[in-house]
Design an enzyme around this catalytic site. Structure first.
Site, short mmCIF file in Angstrom:
data_model
loop_
_atom_site.label_atom_id
_atom_site.label_comp_id
_atom_site.label_asym_id
_atom_site.label_seq_id
_atom_site.Cartn_x
_atom_site.Cartn_y
_atom_site.Cartn_z
N GLN A 235 49.10 37.08 26.80
CA GLN A 235 49.34 35.63 26.88
C GLN A 235 48.87 34.87 25.64
OE1 GLN A 235 47.94 35.82 31.41
NE2 GLN A 235 48.23 33.73 30.75
N PHE A 266 49.28 35.70 34.86
CA PHE A 266 48.45 34.88 35.76
C PHE A 266 47.08 34.53 35.16
CE2 PHE A 266 50.87 37.87 38.58
CZ PHE A 266 51.88 36.97 38.92
N GLU A 270 45.12 36.50 29.14
CA GLU A 270 44.84 35.45 28.16
C GLU A 270 43.80 35.91 27.15
OE1 GLU A 270 43.28 30.82 27.89
OE2 GLU A 270 43.95 31.62 29.81
N ARG A 348 36.54 23.13 34.70
CA ARG A 348 37.72 22.71 35.46
C ARG A 348 37.44 22.69 36.96
NH1 ARG A 348 43.42 21.83 34.79
NH2 ARG A 348 43.30 22.17 32.54
N ARG A 380 45.37 31.78 37.41
CA ARG A 380 46.17 30.63 37.82
C ARG A 380 45.36 29.55 38.54
NH1 ARG A 380 51.97 31.78 40.72
NH2 ARG A 380 53.04 29.87 40.09
N PHE A 382 42.63 28.27 37.02
CA PHE A 382 41.55 28.24 36.03
C PHE A 382 40.30 27.53 36.54
CE2 PHE A 382 39.78 27.33 31.75
CZ PHE A 382 40.00 28.53 31.13
N ALA A 549 47.12 27.07 31.28
CA ALA A 549 46.86 25.67 31.63
C ALA A 549 48.14 24.92 32.04
CB ALA A 549 46.16 24.94 30.48
N GLU A 757 50.62 26.07 37.61
CA GLU A 757 49.41 26.22 38.41
C GLU A 757 49.33 25.32 39.65
OE1 GLU A 757 45.86 27.35 35.45
OE2 GLU A 757 47.07 25.66 34.76
#
Length: 807
Positions: A235, A266, A270, A348, A380, A382, A549, A757
């Site tokens: 990702q 998902f 990343e 978050r 997903r 985060f 994100a 998300e």
């Protein structure tokens, strides 16, 4: 509302509607193409690789053709969660048949720490072992079987030590991967001191395995210079480029990373796709051969991080109507052994500890606990879902305490005029949309009639209890790290009029490439079949942000639009000067594959192909780059205040369940969803994202249970021991609609909203419905404690506990 999905008892009708939609006929056909017949942004269109997916022609990493002399890599992983590596003898490994190389920490030519943001992630263990599954060494052989056999020949000695596995205990000992963060608005202590009522509770929220169909995989080819070409399921190609270059101690430009598609991501790819590319790159440079590295499922699950488990608690001041006046919320993220992305993930969770509700004067505290497990990572939502769970638990708890329906309590606490600012200082724009969306869903799902029917059913049914819950979603869209909110694109128009677009986002099945092609087609007035997309490559669009994100379409779509609009304006300027008909520059437009100027009798048309050919012959550039940076966003962590999100996406779901309160078994009977995507870029794809997000969220909260033994070894390391939702878990009635007529109030891409998300958190309604069913055992006077995942075992124990309280 736009509805593309409705599965009910009449399965034949549902199948016919689906068939008609695919064929472009029947009652859903109006969503297949837009009014011009051009399959552009705003209309439903097939995924650009849909045919390849279903015919098996789509190439994933393990499908790539390798040179005959390519090597295959297997990894040696730590069997213990904590200890000191005292011996690592690979002499027998190197002598094994087929083995050409074996490397350890000491064979890394450059950086040995590949932490994505903060240090703490060694590529191999040097001495200290921090989790079971941590990489000790790698072996390259002429076949995968030979490499795996050789791994077992290593002589390994470890001084095992006790593992820290409890994040709450780690927090009490102040063992953190990153410092604690606090967000405060108003005098929350006074709000508690003056409260009419105080309500408090706590909740354990389990983690989640990404369980993508394609696991971690890469293929690395050495180049004729000192560099490498990396094909990876990833990702964040630019980060992998950086880390591979640093590990090899070469310039970034010597590394090219390519991603055509992933078989799911998902968030798990990343940051945690990079280590395998780094290992393969080292061996590729050492041997001069192409390298294939693919983790088997069990190793993938043991070696990589999950969604962060959380331990959350709240203490809130409420009035007689159940309206929150203030209070405190604490979230503890189980981060694993290293920082990875945990700083931003716990942030978050804190940002979303309010979900759709005004907390009043409140303090939110976020701890980042260090434990001896794999470093937990993006997934997903985060951290947002884990943050939302505690306030949704509080809504149910408040309702039982004051004797009201949970939906009534939720609506009273929504953001509203006079209570429109979050605990981190951002004003909630389009807040009235929450009220509109929930009221619409409340009416369309017959919530109150069903509530009465369920109450009557429960009163007459001693064992099987039904539950009903409507839960909302308010999710902030943007990277909370400001610098990541940027994107680039590269556009080429060829002399036959065909168009090629490249951008910095990656395709993991979510339809991003399809939407980008639709954007370009719309800007250039072309049919979608004129536009093709290429693999994401670091030598085409550099310095890209991760596809995460929920910002993939927002950022990369705007960059592609920028490139296409600049090229279009250049062609307009050229046409106004070149064509002898005296084309009107001000009224020029591209539509239906034509350059159109003027109106009525003075209208002039030039075919797109002729325009492009003429421009080329007159030495007009047919290539353009685009760029976009999200405006307005900022956040000051030193004071915990700012505007971290460009806008909010909203949604709501109503779920009905039936629970056997003796065994704990349950089924999801019906789900109704209404979701806000602004003006949809592609309704068919967006509906699919809502469906998939909901089911994945439901799995997280019900069946997907991660289990470690008391020494920190993961036991749920495959499909036999880890249960994701399957077709049989779908609700019998599943109504999914997109809210229409409410475009994004911000200047987003065609006034659309992100859809990656936010739908995930719609699954919270399943968990809340289970609690509702259990609460009926006490006449809805007690709110049951139900940690997640709410497996049948946990539901049964909760039912037993609540019965005891009722006695």
């Amino acid at each position: 509302m736009r509805t593309l999905t409705k599965l009910d008892g009449d399965s034949s009708r549902a199948r016919q509607e689906l068939h008609d939609h695919i064929q472009g006929s029947g009652p859903l056909a109006r969503h297949t193409v837009d009014s011009t017949g051009q399959r552009q942004a705003g209309s439903s269109s097939f995924h650009e690789s849909a045919e390849k997916h279903v015919t098996g022609k789509a190439a994933y990493i393990d499908d790539l053709v390798l040179p005959a002399d390519a090597l295959h890599v297997a990894l040696g992983l730590s069997p213990v969660a904590h200890g000191t590596l005292t011996q690592l003898d690979l002499s027998k490994v190197k002598e094994a048949p087929g083995v050409l190389d074996a490397i350890t920490f000491h064979d890394v030519p450059g950086h040995t720490d590949i932490g994505p943001v903060f240090p703490g992630d060694p590529i191999f263990v040097d001495q200290e072992i921090s989790y079971a599954g941590q990489c000790l060494f790698a072996v390259a052989a002429t076949s995968l079987q030979a490499a795996r056999r050789a791994v077992r020949l290593a002589a390994i000695s470890i001084d095992e030590q006790p593992a820290s596995l409890d994040p709450v205990a780690a927090t009490e000992r102040e063992e953190f991967v990153r410092p604690t963060h606090v967000q405060t608005r108003g005098d929350w202590q006074q709000a508690l001191a003056q409260a009419e009522q105080i309500i408090e509770g706590e909740l354990f929220i389990g983690g989640q395995e990404h369980f993508y169909l394609e696991g971690q995989a890469c293929v690395v080819h050495p180049t004729e210079d000192e560099g490498v070409i990396v094909h990876t399921s990833n990702q964040h190609p630019s980060e992998t480029q950086k880390l591979v270059a640093e590990v090899l101690d070469i310039p970034f430009h010597a590394v090219t990373v390519e991603v055509r598609r992933m078989g799911g991501g998902f968030g798990g790819k990343e940051t945690q796709a990079s280590p395998w590319a780094c290992i393969a790159a080292i061996i590729a440079r050492r041997t001069g051969k192409s390298i294939s590295l693919r983790l088997p499922r069990s190793e993938d699950m043991r070696a990589t991080g999950k969604r962060h488990p959380f331990h959350n608690r709240y203490r809130l001041a409420i009035d007689a109507e159940g309206v929150i006046q203030g209070g405190e919320i604490t979230v503890i993220g189980d981060c694993g052994y290293s920082p990875d992305l945990s700083d931003a993930i716990v942030d978050r969770a804190m940002f979303h500890a309010d979900n759709a509700y005004s907390l009043g004067d409140a303090q939110v505290v976020g701890h980042r606990a260090k434990t001896h497990t794999a470093s937990n990572t993006a997934f997903r939502g985060f951290g947002g879902p884990q943050g939302m769970m505690i306030i949704e638990a509080a809504m149910d708890d408040i309702a039982r305490q004051i004797g009201e329906d949970p939906l009534t309590v939720r609506k009273r606490n929504f953001y509203r005029d006079g209570r429109e600012v979050t605990h981190y200082g951002q004003q909630v724009d389009q807040r009235q949309l929450l009220h509109t969306l929930v009221a619409t869903l409340e009416n369309d799902s017959d919530y109150w009639a069903r509530r009465k029917a369920i109450s009557d059913f429960n009163a007459a049914s001693p064992v099987i209890k039904k539950g009903l819950a409507l839960t909302p979603v308010k999710f902030g869209i943007s990277f909370t790290a400001q610098h990541l909110n940027q994107a680039g694109a590269l556009l080429h128009v060829y002399t036959d009029g065909s168009v090629m677009i490249n951008h910095g986002g990656t395709e993991m099945g979510q339809g991003l490439h399809t939407k980008i092609c639709q954007v370009v087609a719309r800007e250039l007035g072309l049919d979608l079949n004129k536009v093709r997309i290429t693999a994401t490559r670091t030598d085409k669009v550099p310095n890209t942000s991760p596809t995460a994100a929920s910002s993939g379409a927002d950022l990369n779509g705007m960059a592609a639009r920028d490139a296409a609009s600049k090229l279009r304006e250049r062609l307009f300027d050229f046409a106004a000067e070149h064509f002898t008909e005296g084309l009107d520059r001000e009224g020029m437009r591209l539509e239906d594959g034509m350059l159109v100027a003027g109106l009525g009798e003075s209208e002039r048309r030039v075919p797109w192909g002729e325009l492009v050919q003429t421009a080329y012959l007159n030495r007009i550039s047919l290539s353009e780059k685009g760029f976009y940076a999200t405006p307005l966003i900022h956040y000051d962590r030193s004071v915990g205040q700012g505007r971290p999100f460009y806008y909010y996406a909203f949604g709501a779901a109503v779920t009905e369940v039936s629970v056997d309160t003796l065994s704990g078994e349950y089924q999801v009977d019906r789900v109704d969803i209404l979701h806000d995507v602004g003006d949809s870029l592609n309704p068919a794809i967006d509906i699919g994202q809502v469906e998939g997000g909901f089911i994945q969220g439901m799995g997280w909260l019900t069946s997907e249970e991660l289990k470690w033994n008391d020494k920190g070894v993961l036991l749920s390391d495959g499909p036999a021991t880890y249960k994701i939702p399957t077709f049989g878990d779908l609700p019998a009635i599943f109504n999914v609609s997109l809210l229409e007529g409410h475009p994004n109030s911000m200047a987003s891409l065609y006034r659309s909203k992100a859809v990656g998300e936010p739908p995930f958190m719609l699954g919270i309604s399943v968990w809340s419905a289970l609690r509702d069913a259990l609460s009926s055992l006490t006449g809805y006077t007690v709110s049951p404690h139900l940690d997640t995942p709410a497996t049948p075992e946990r539901v049964m124990l909760a039912a037993n506990t609540i019965r005891e309280k009722a006695l």
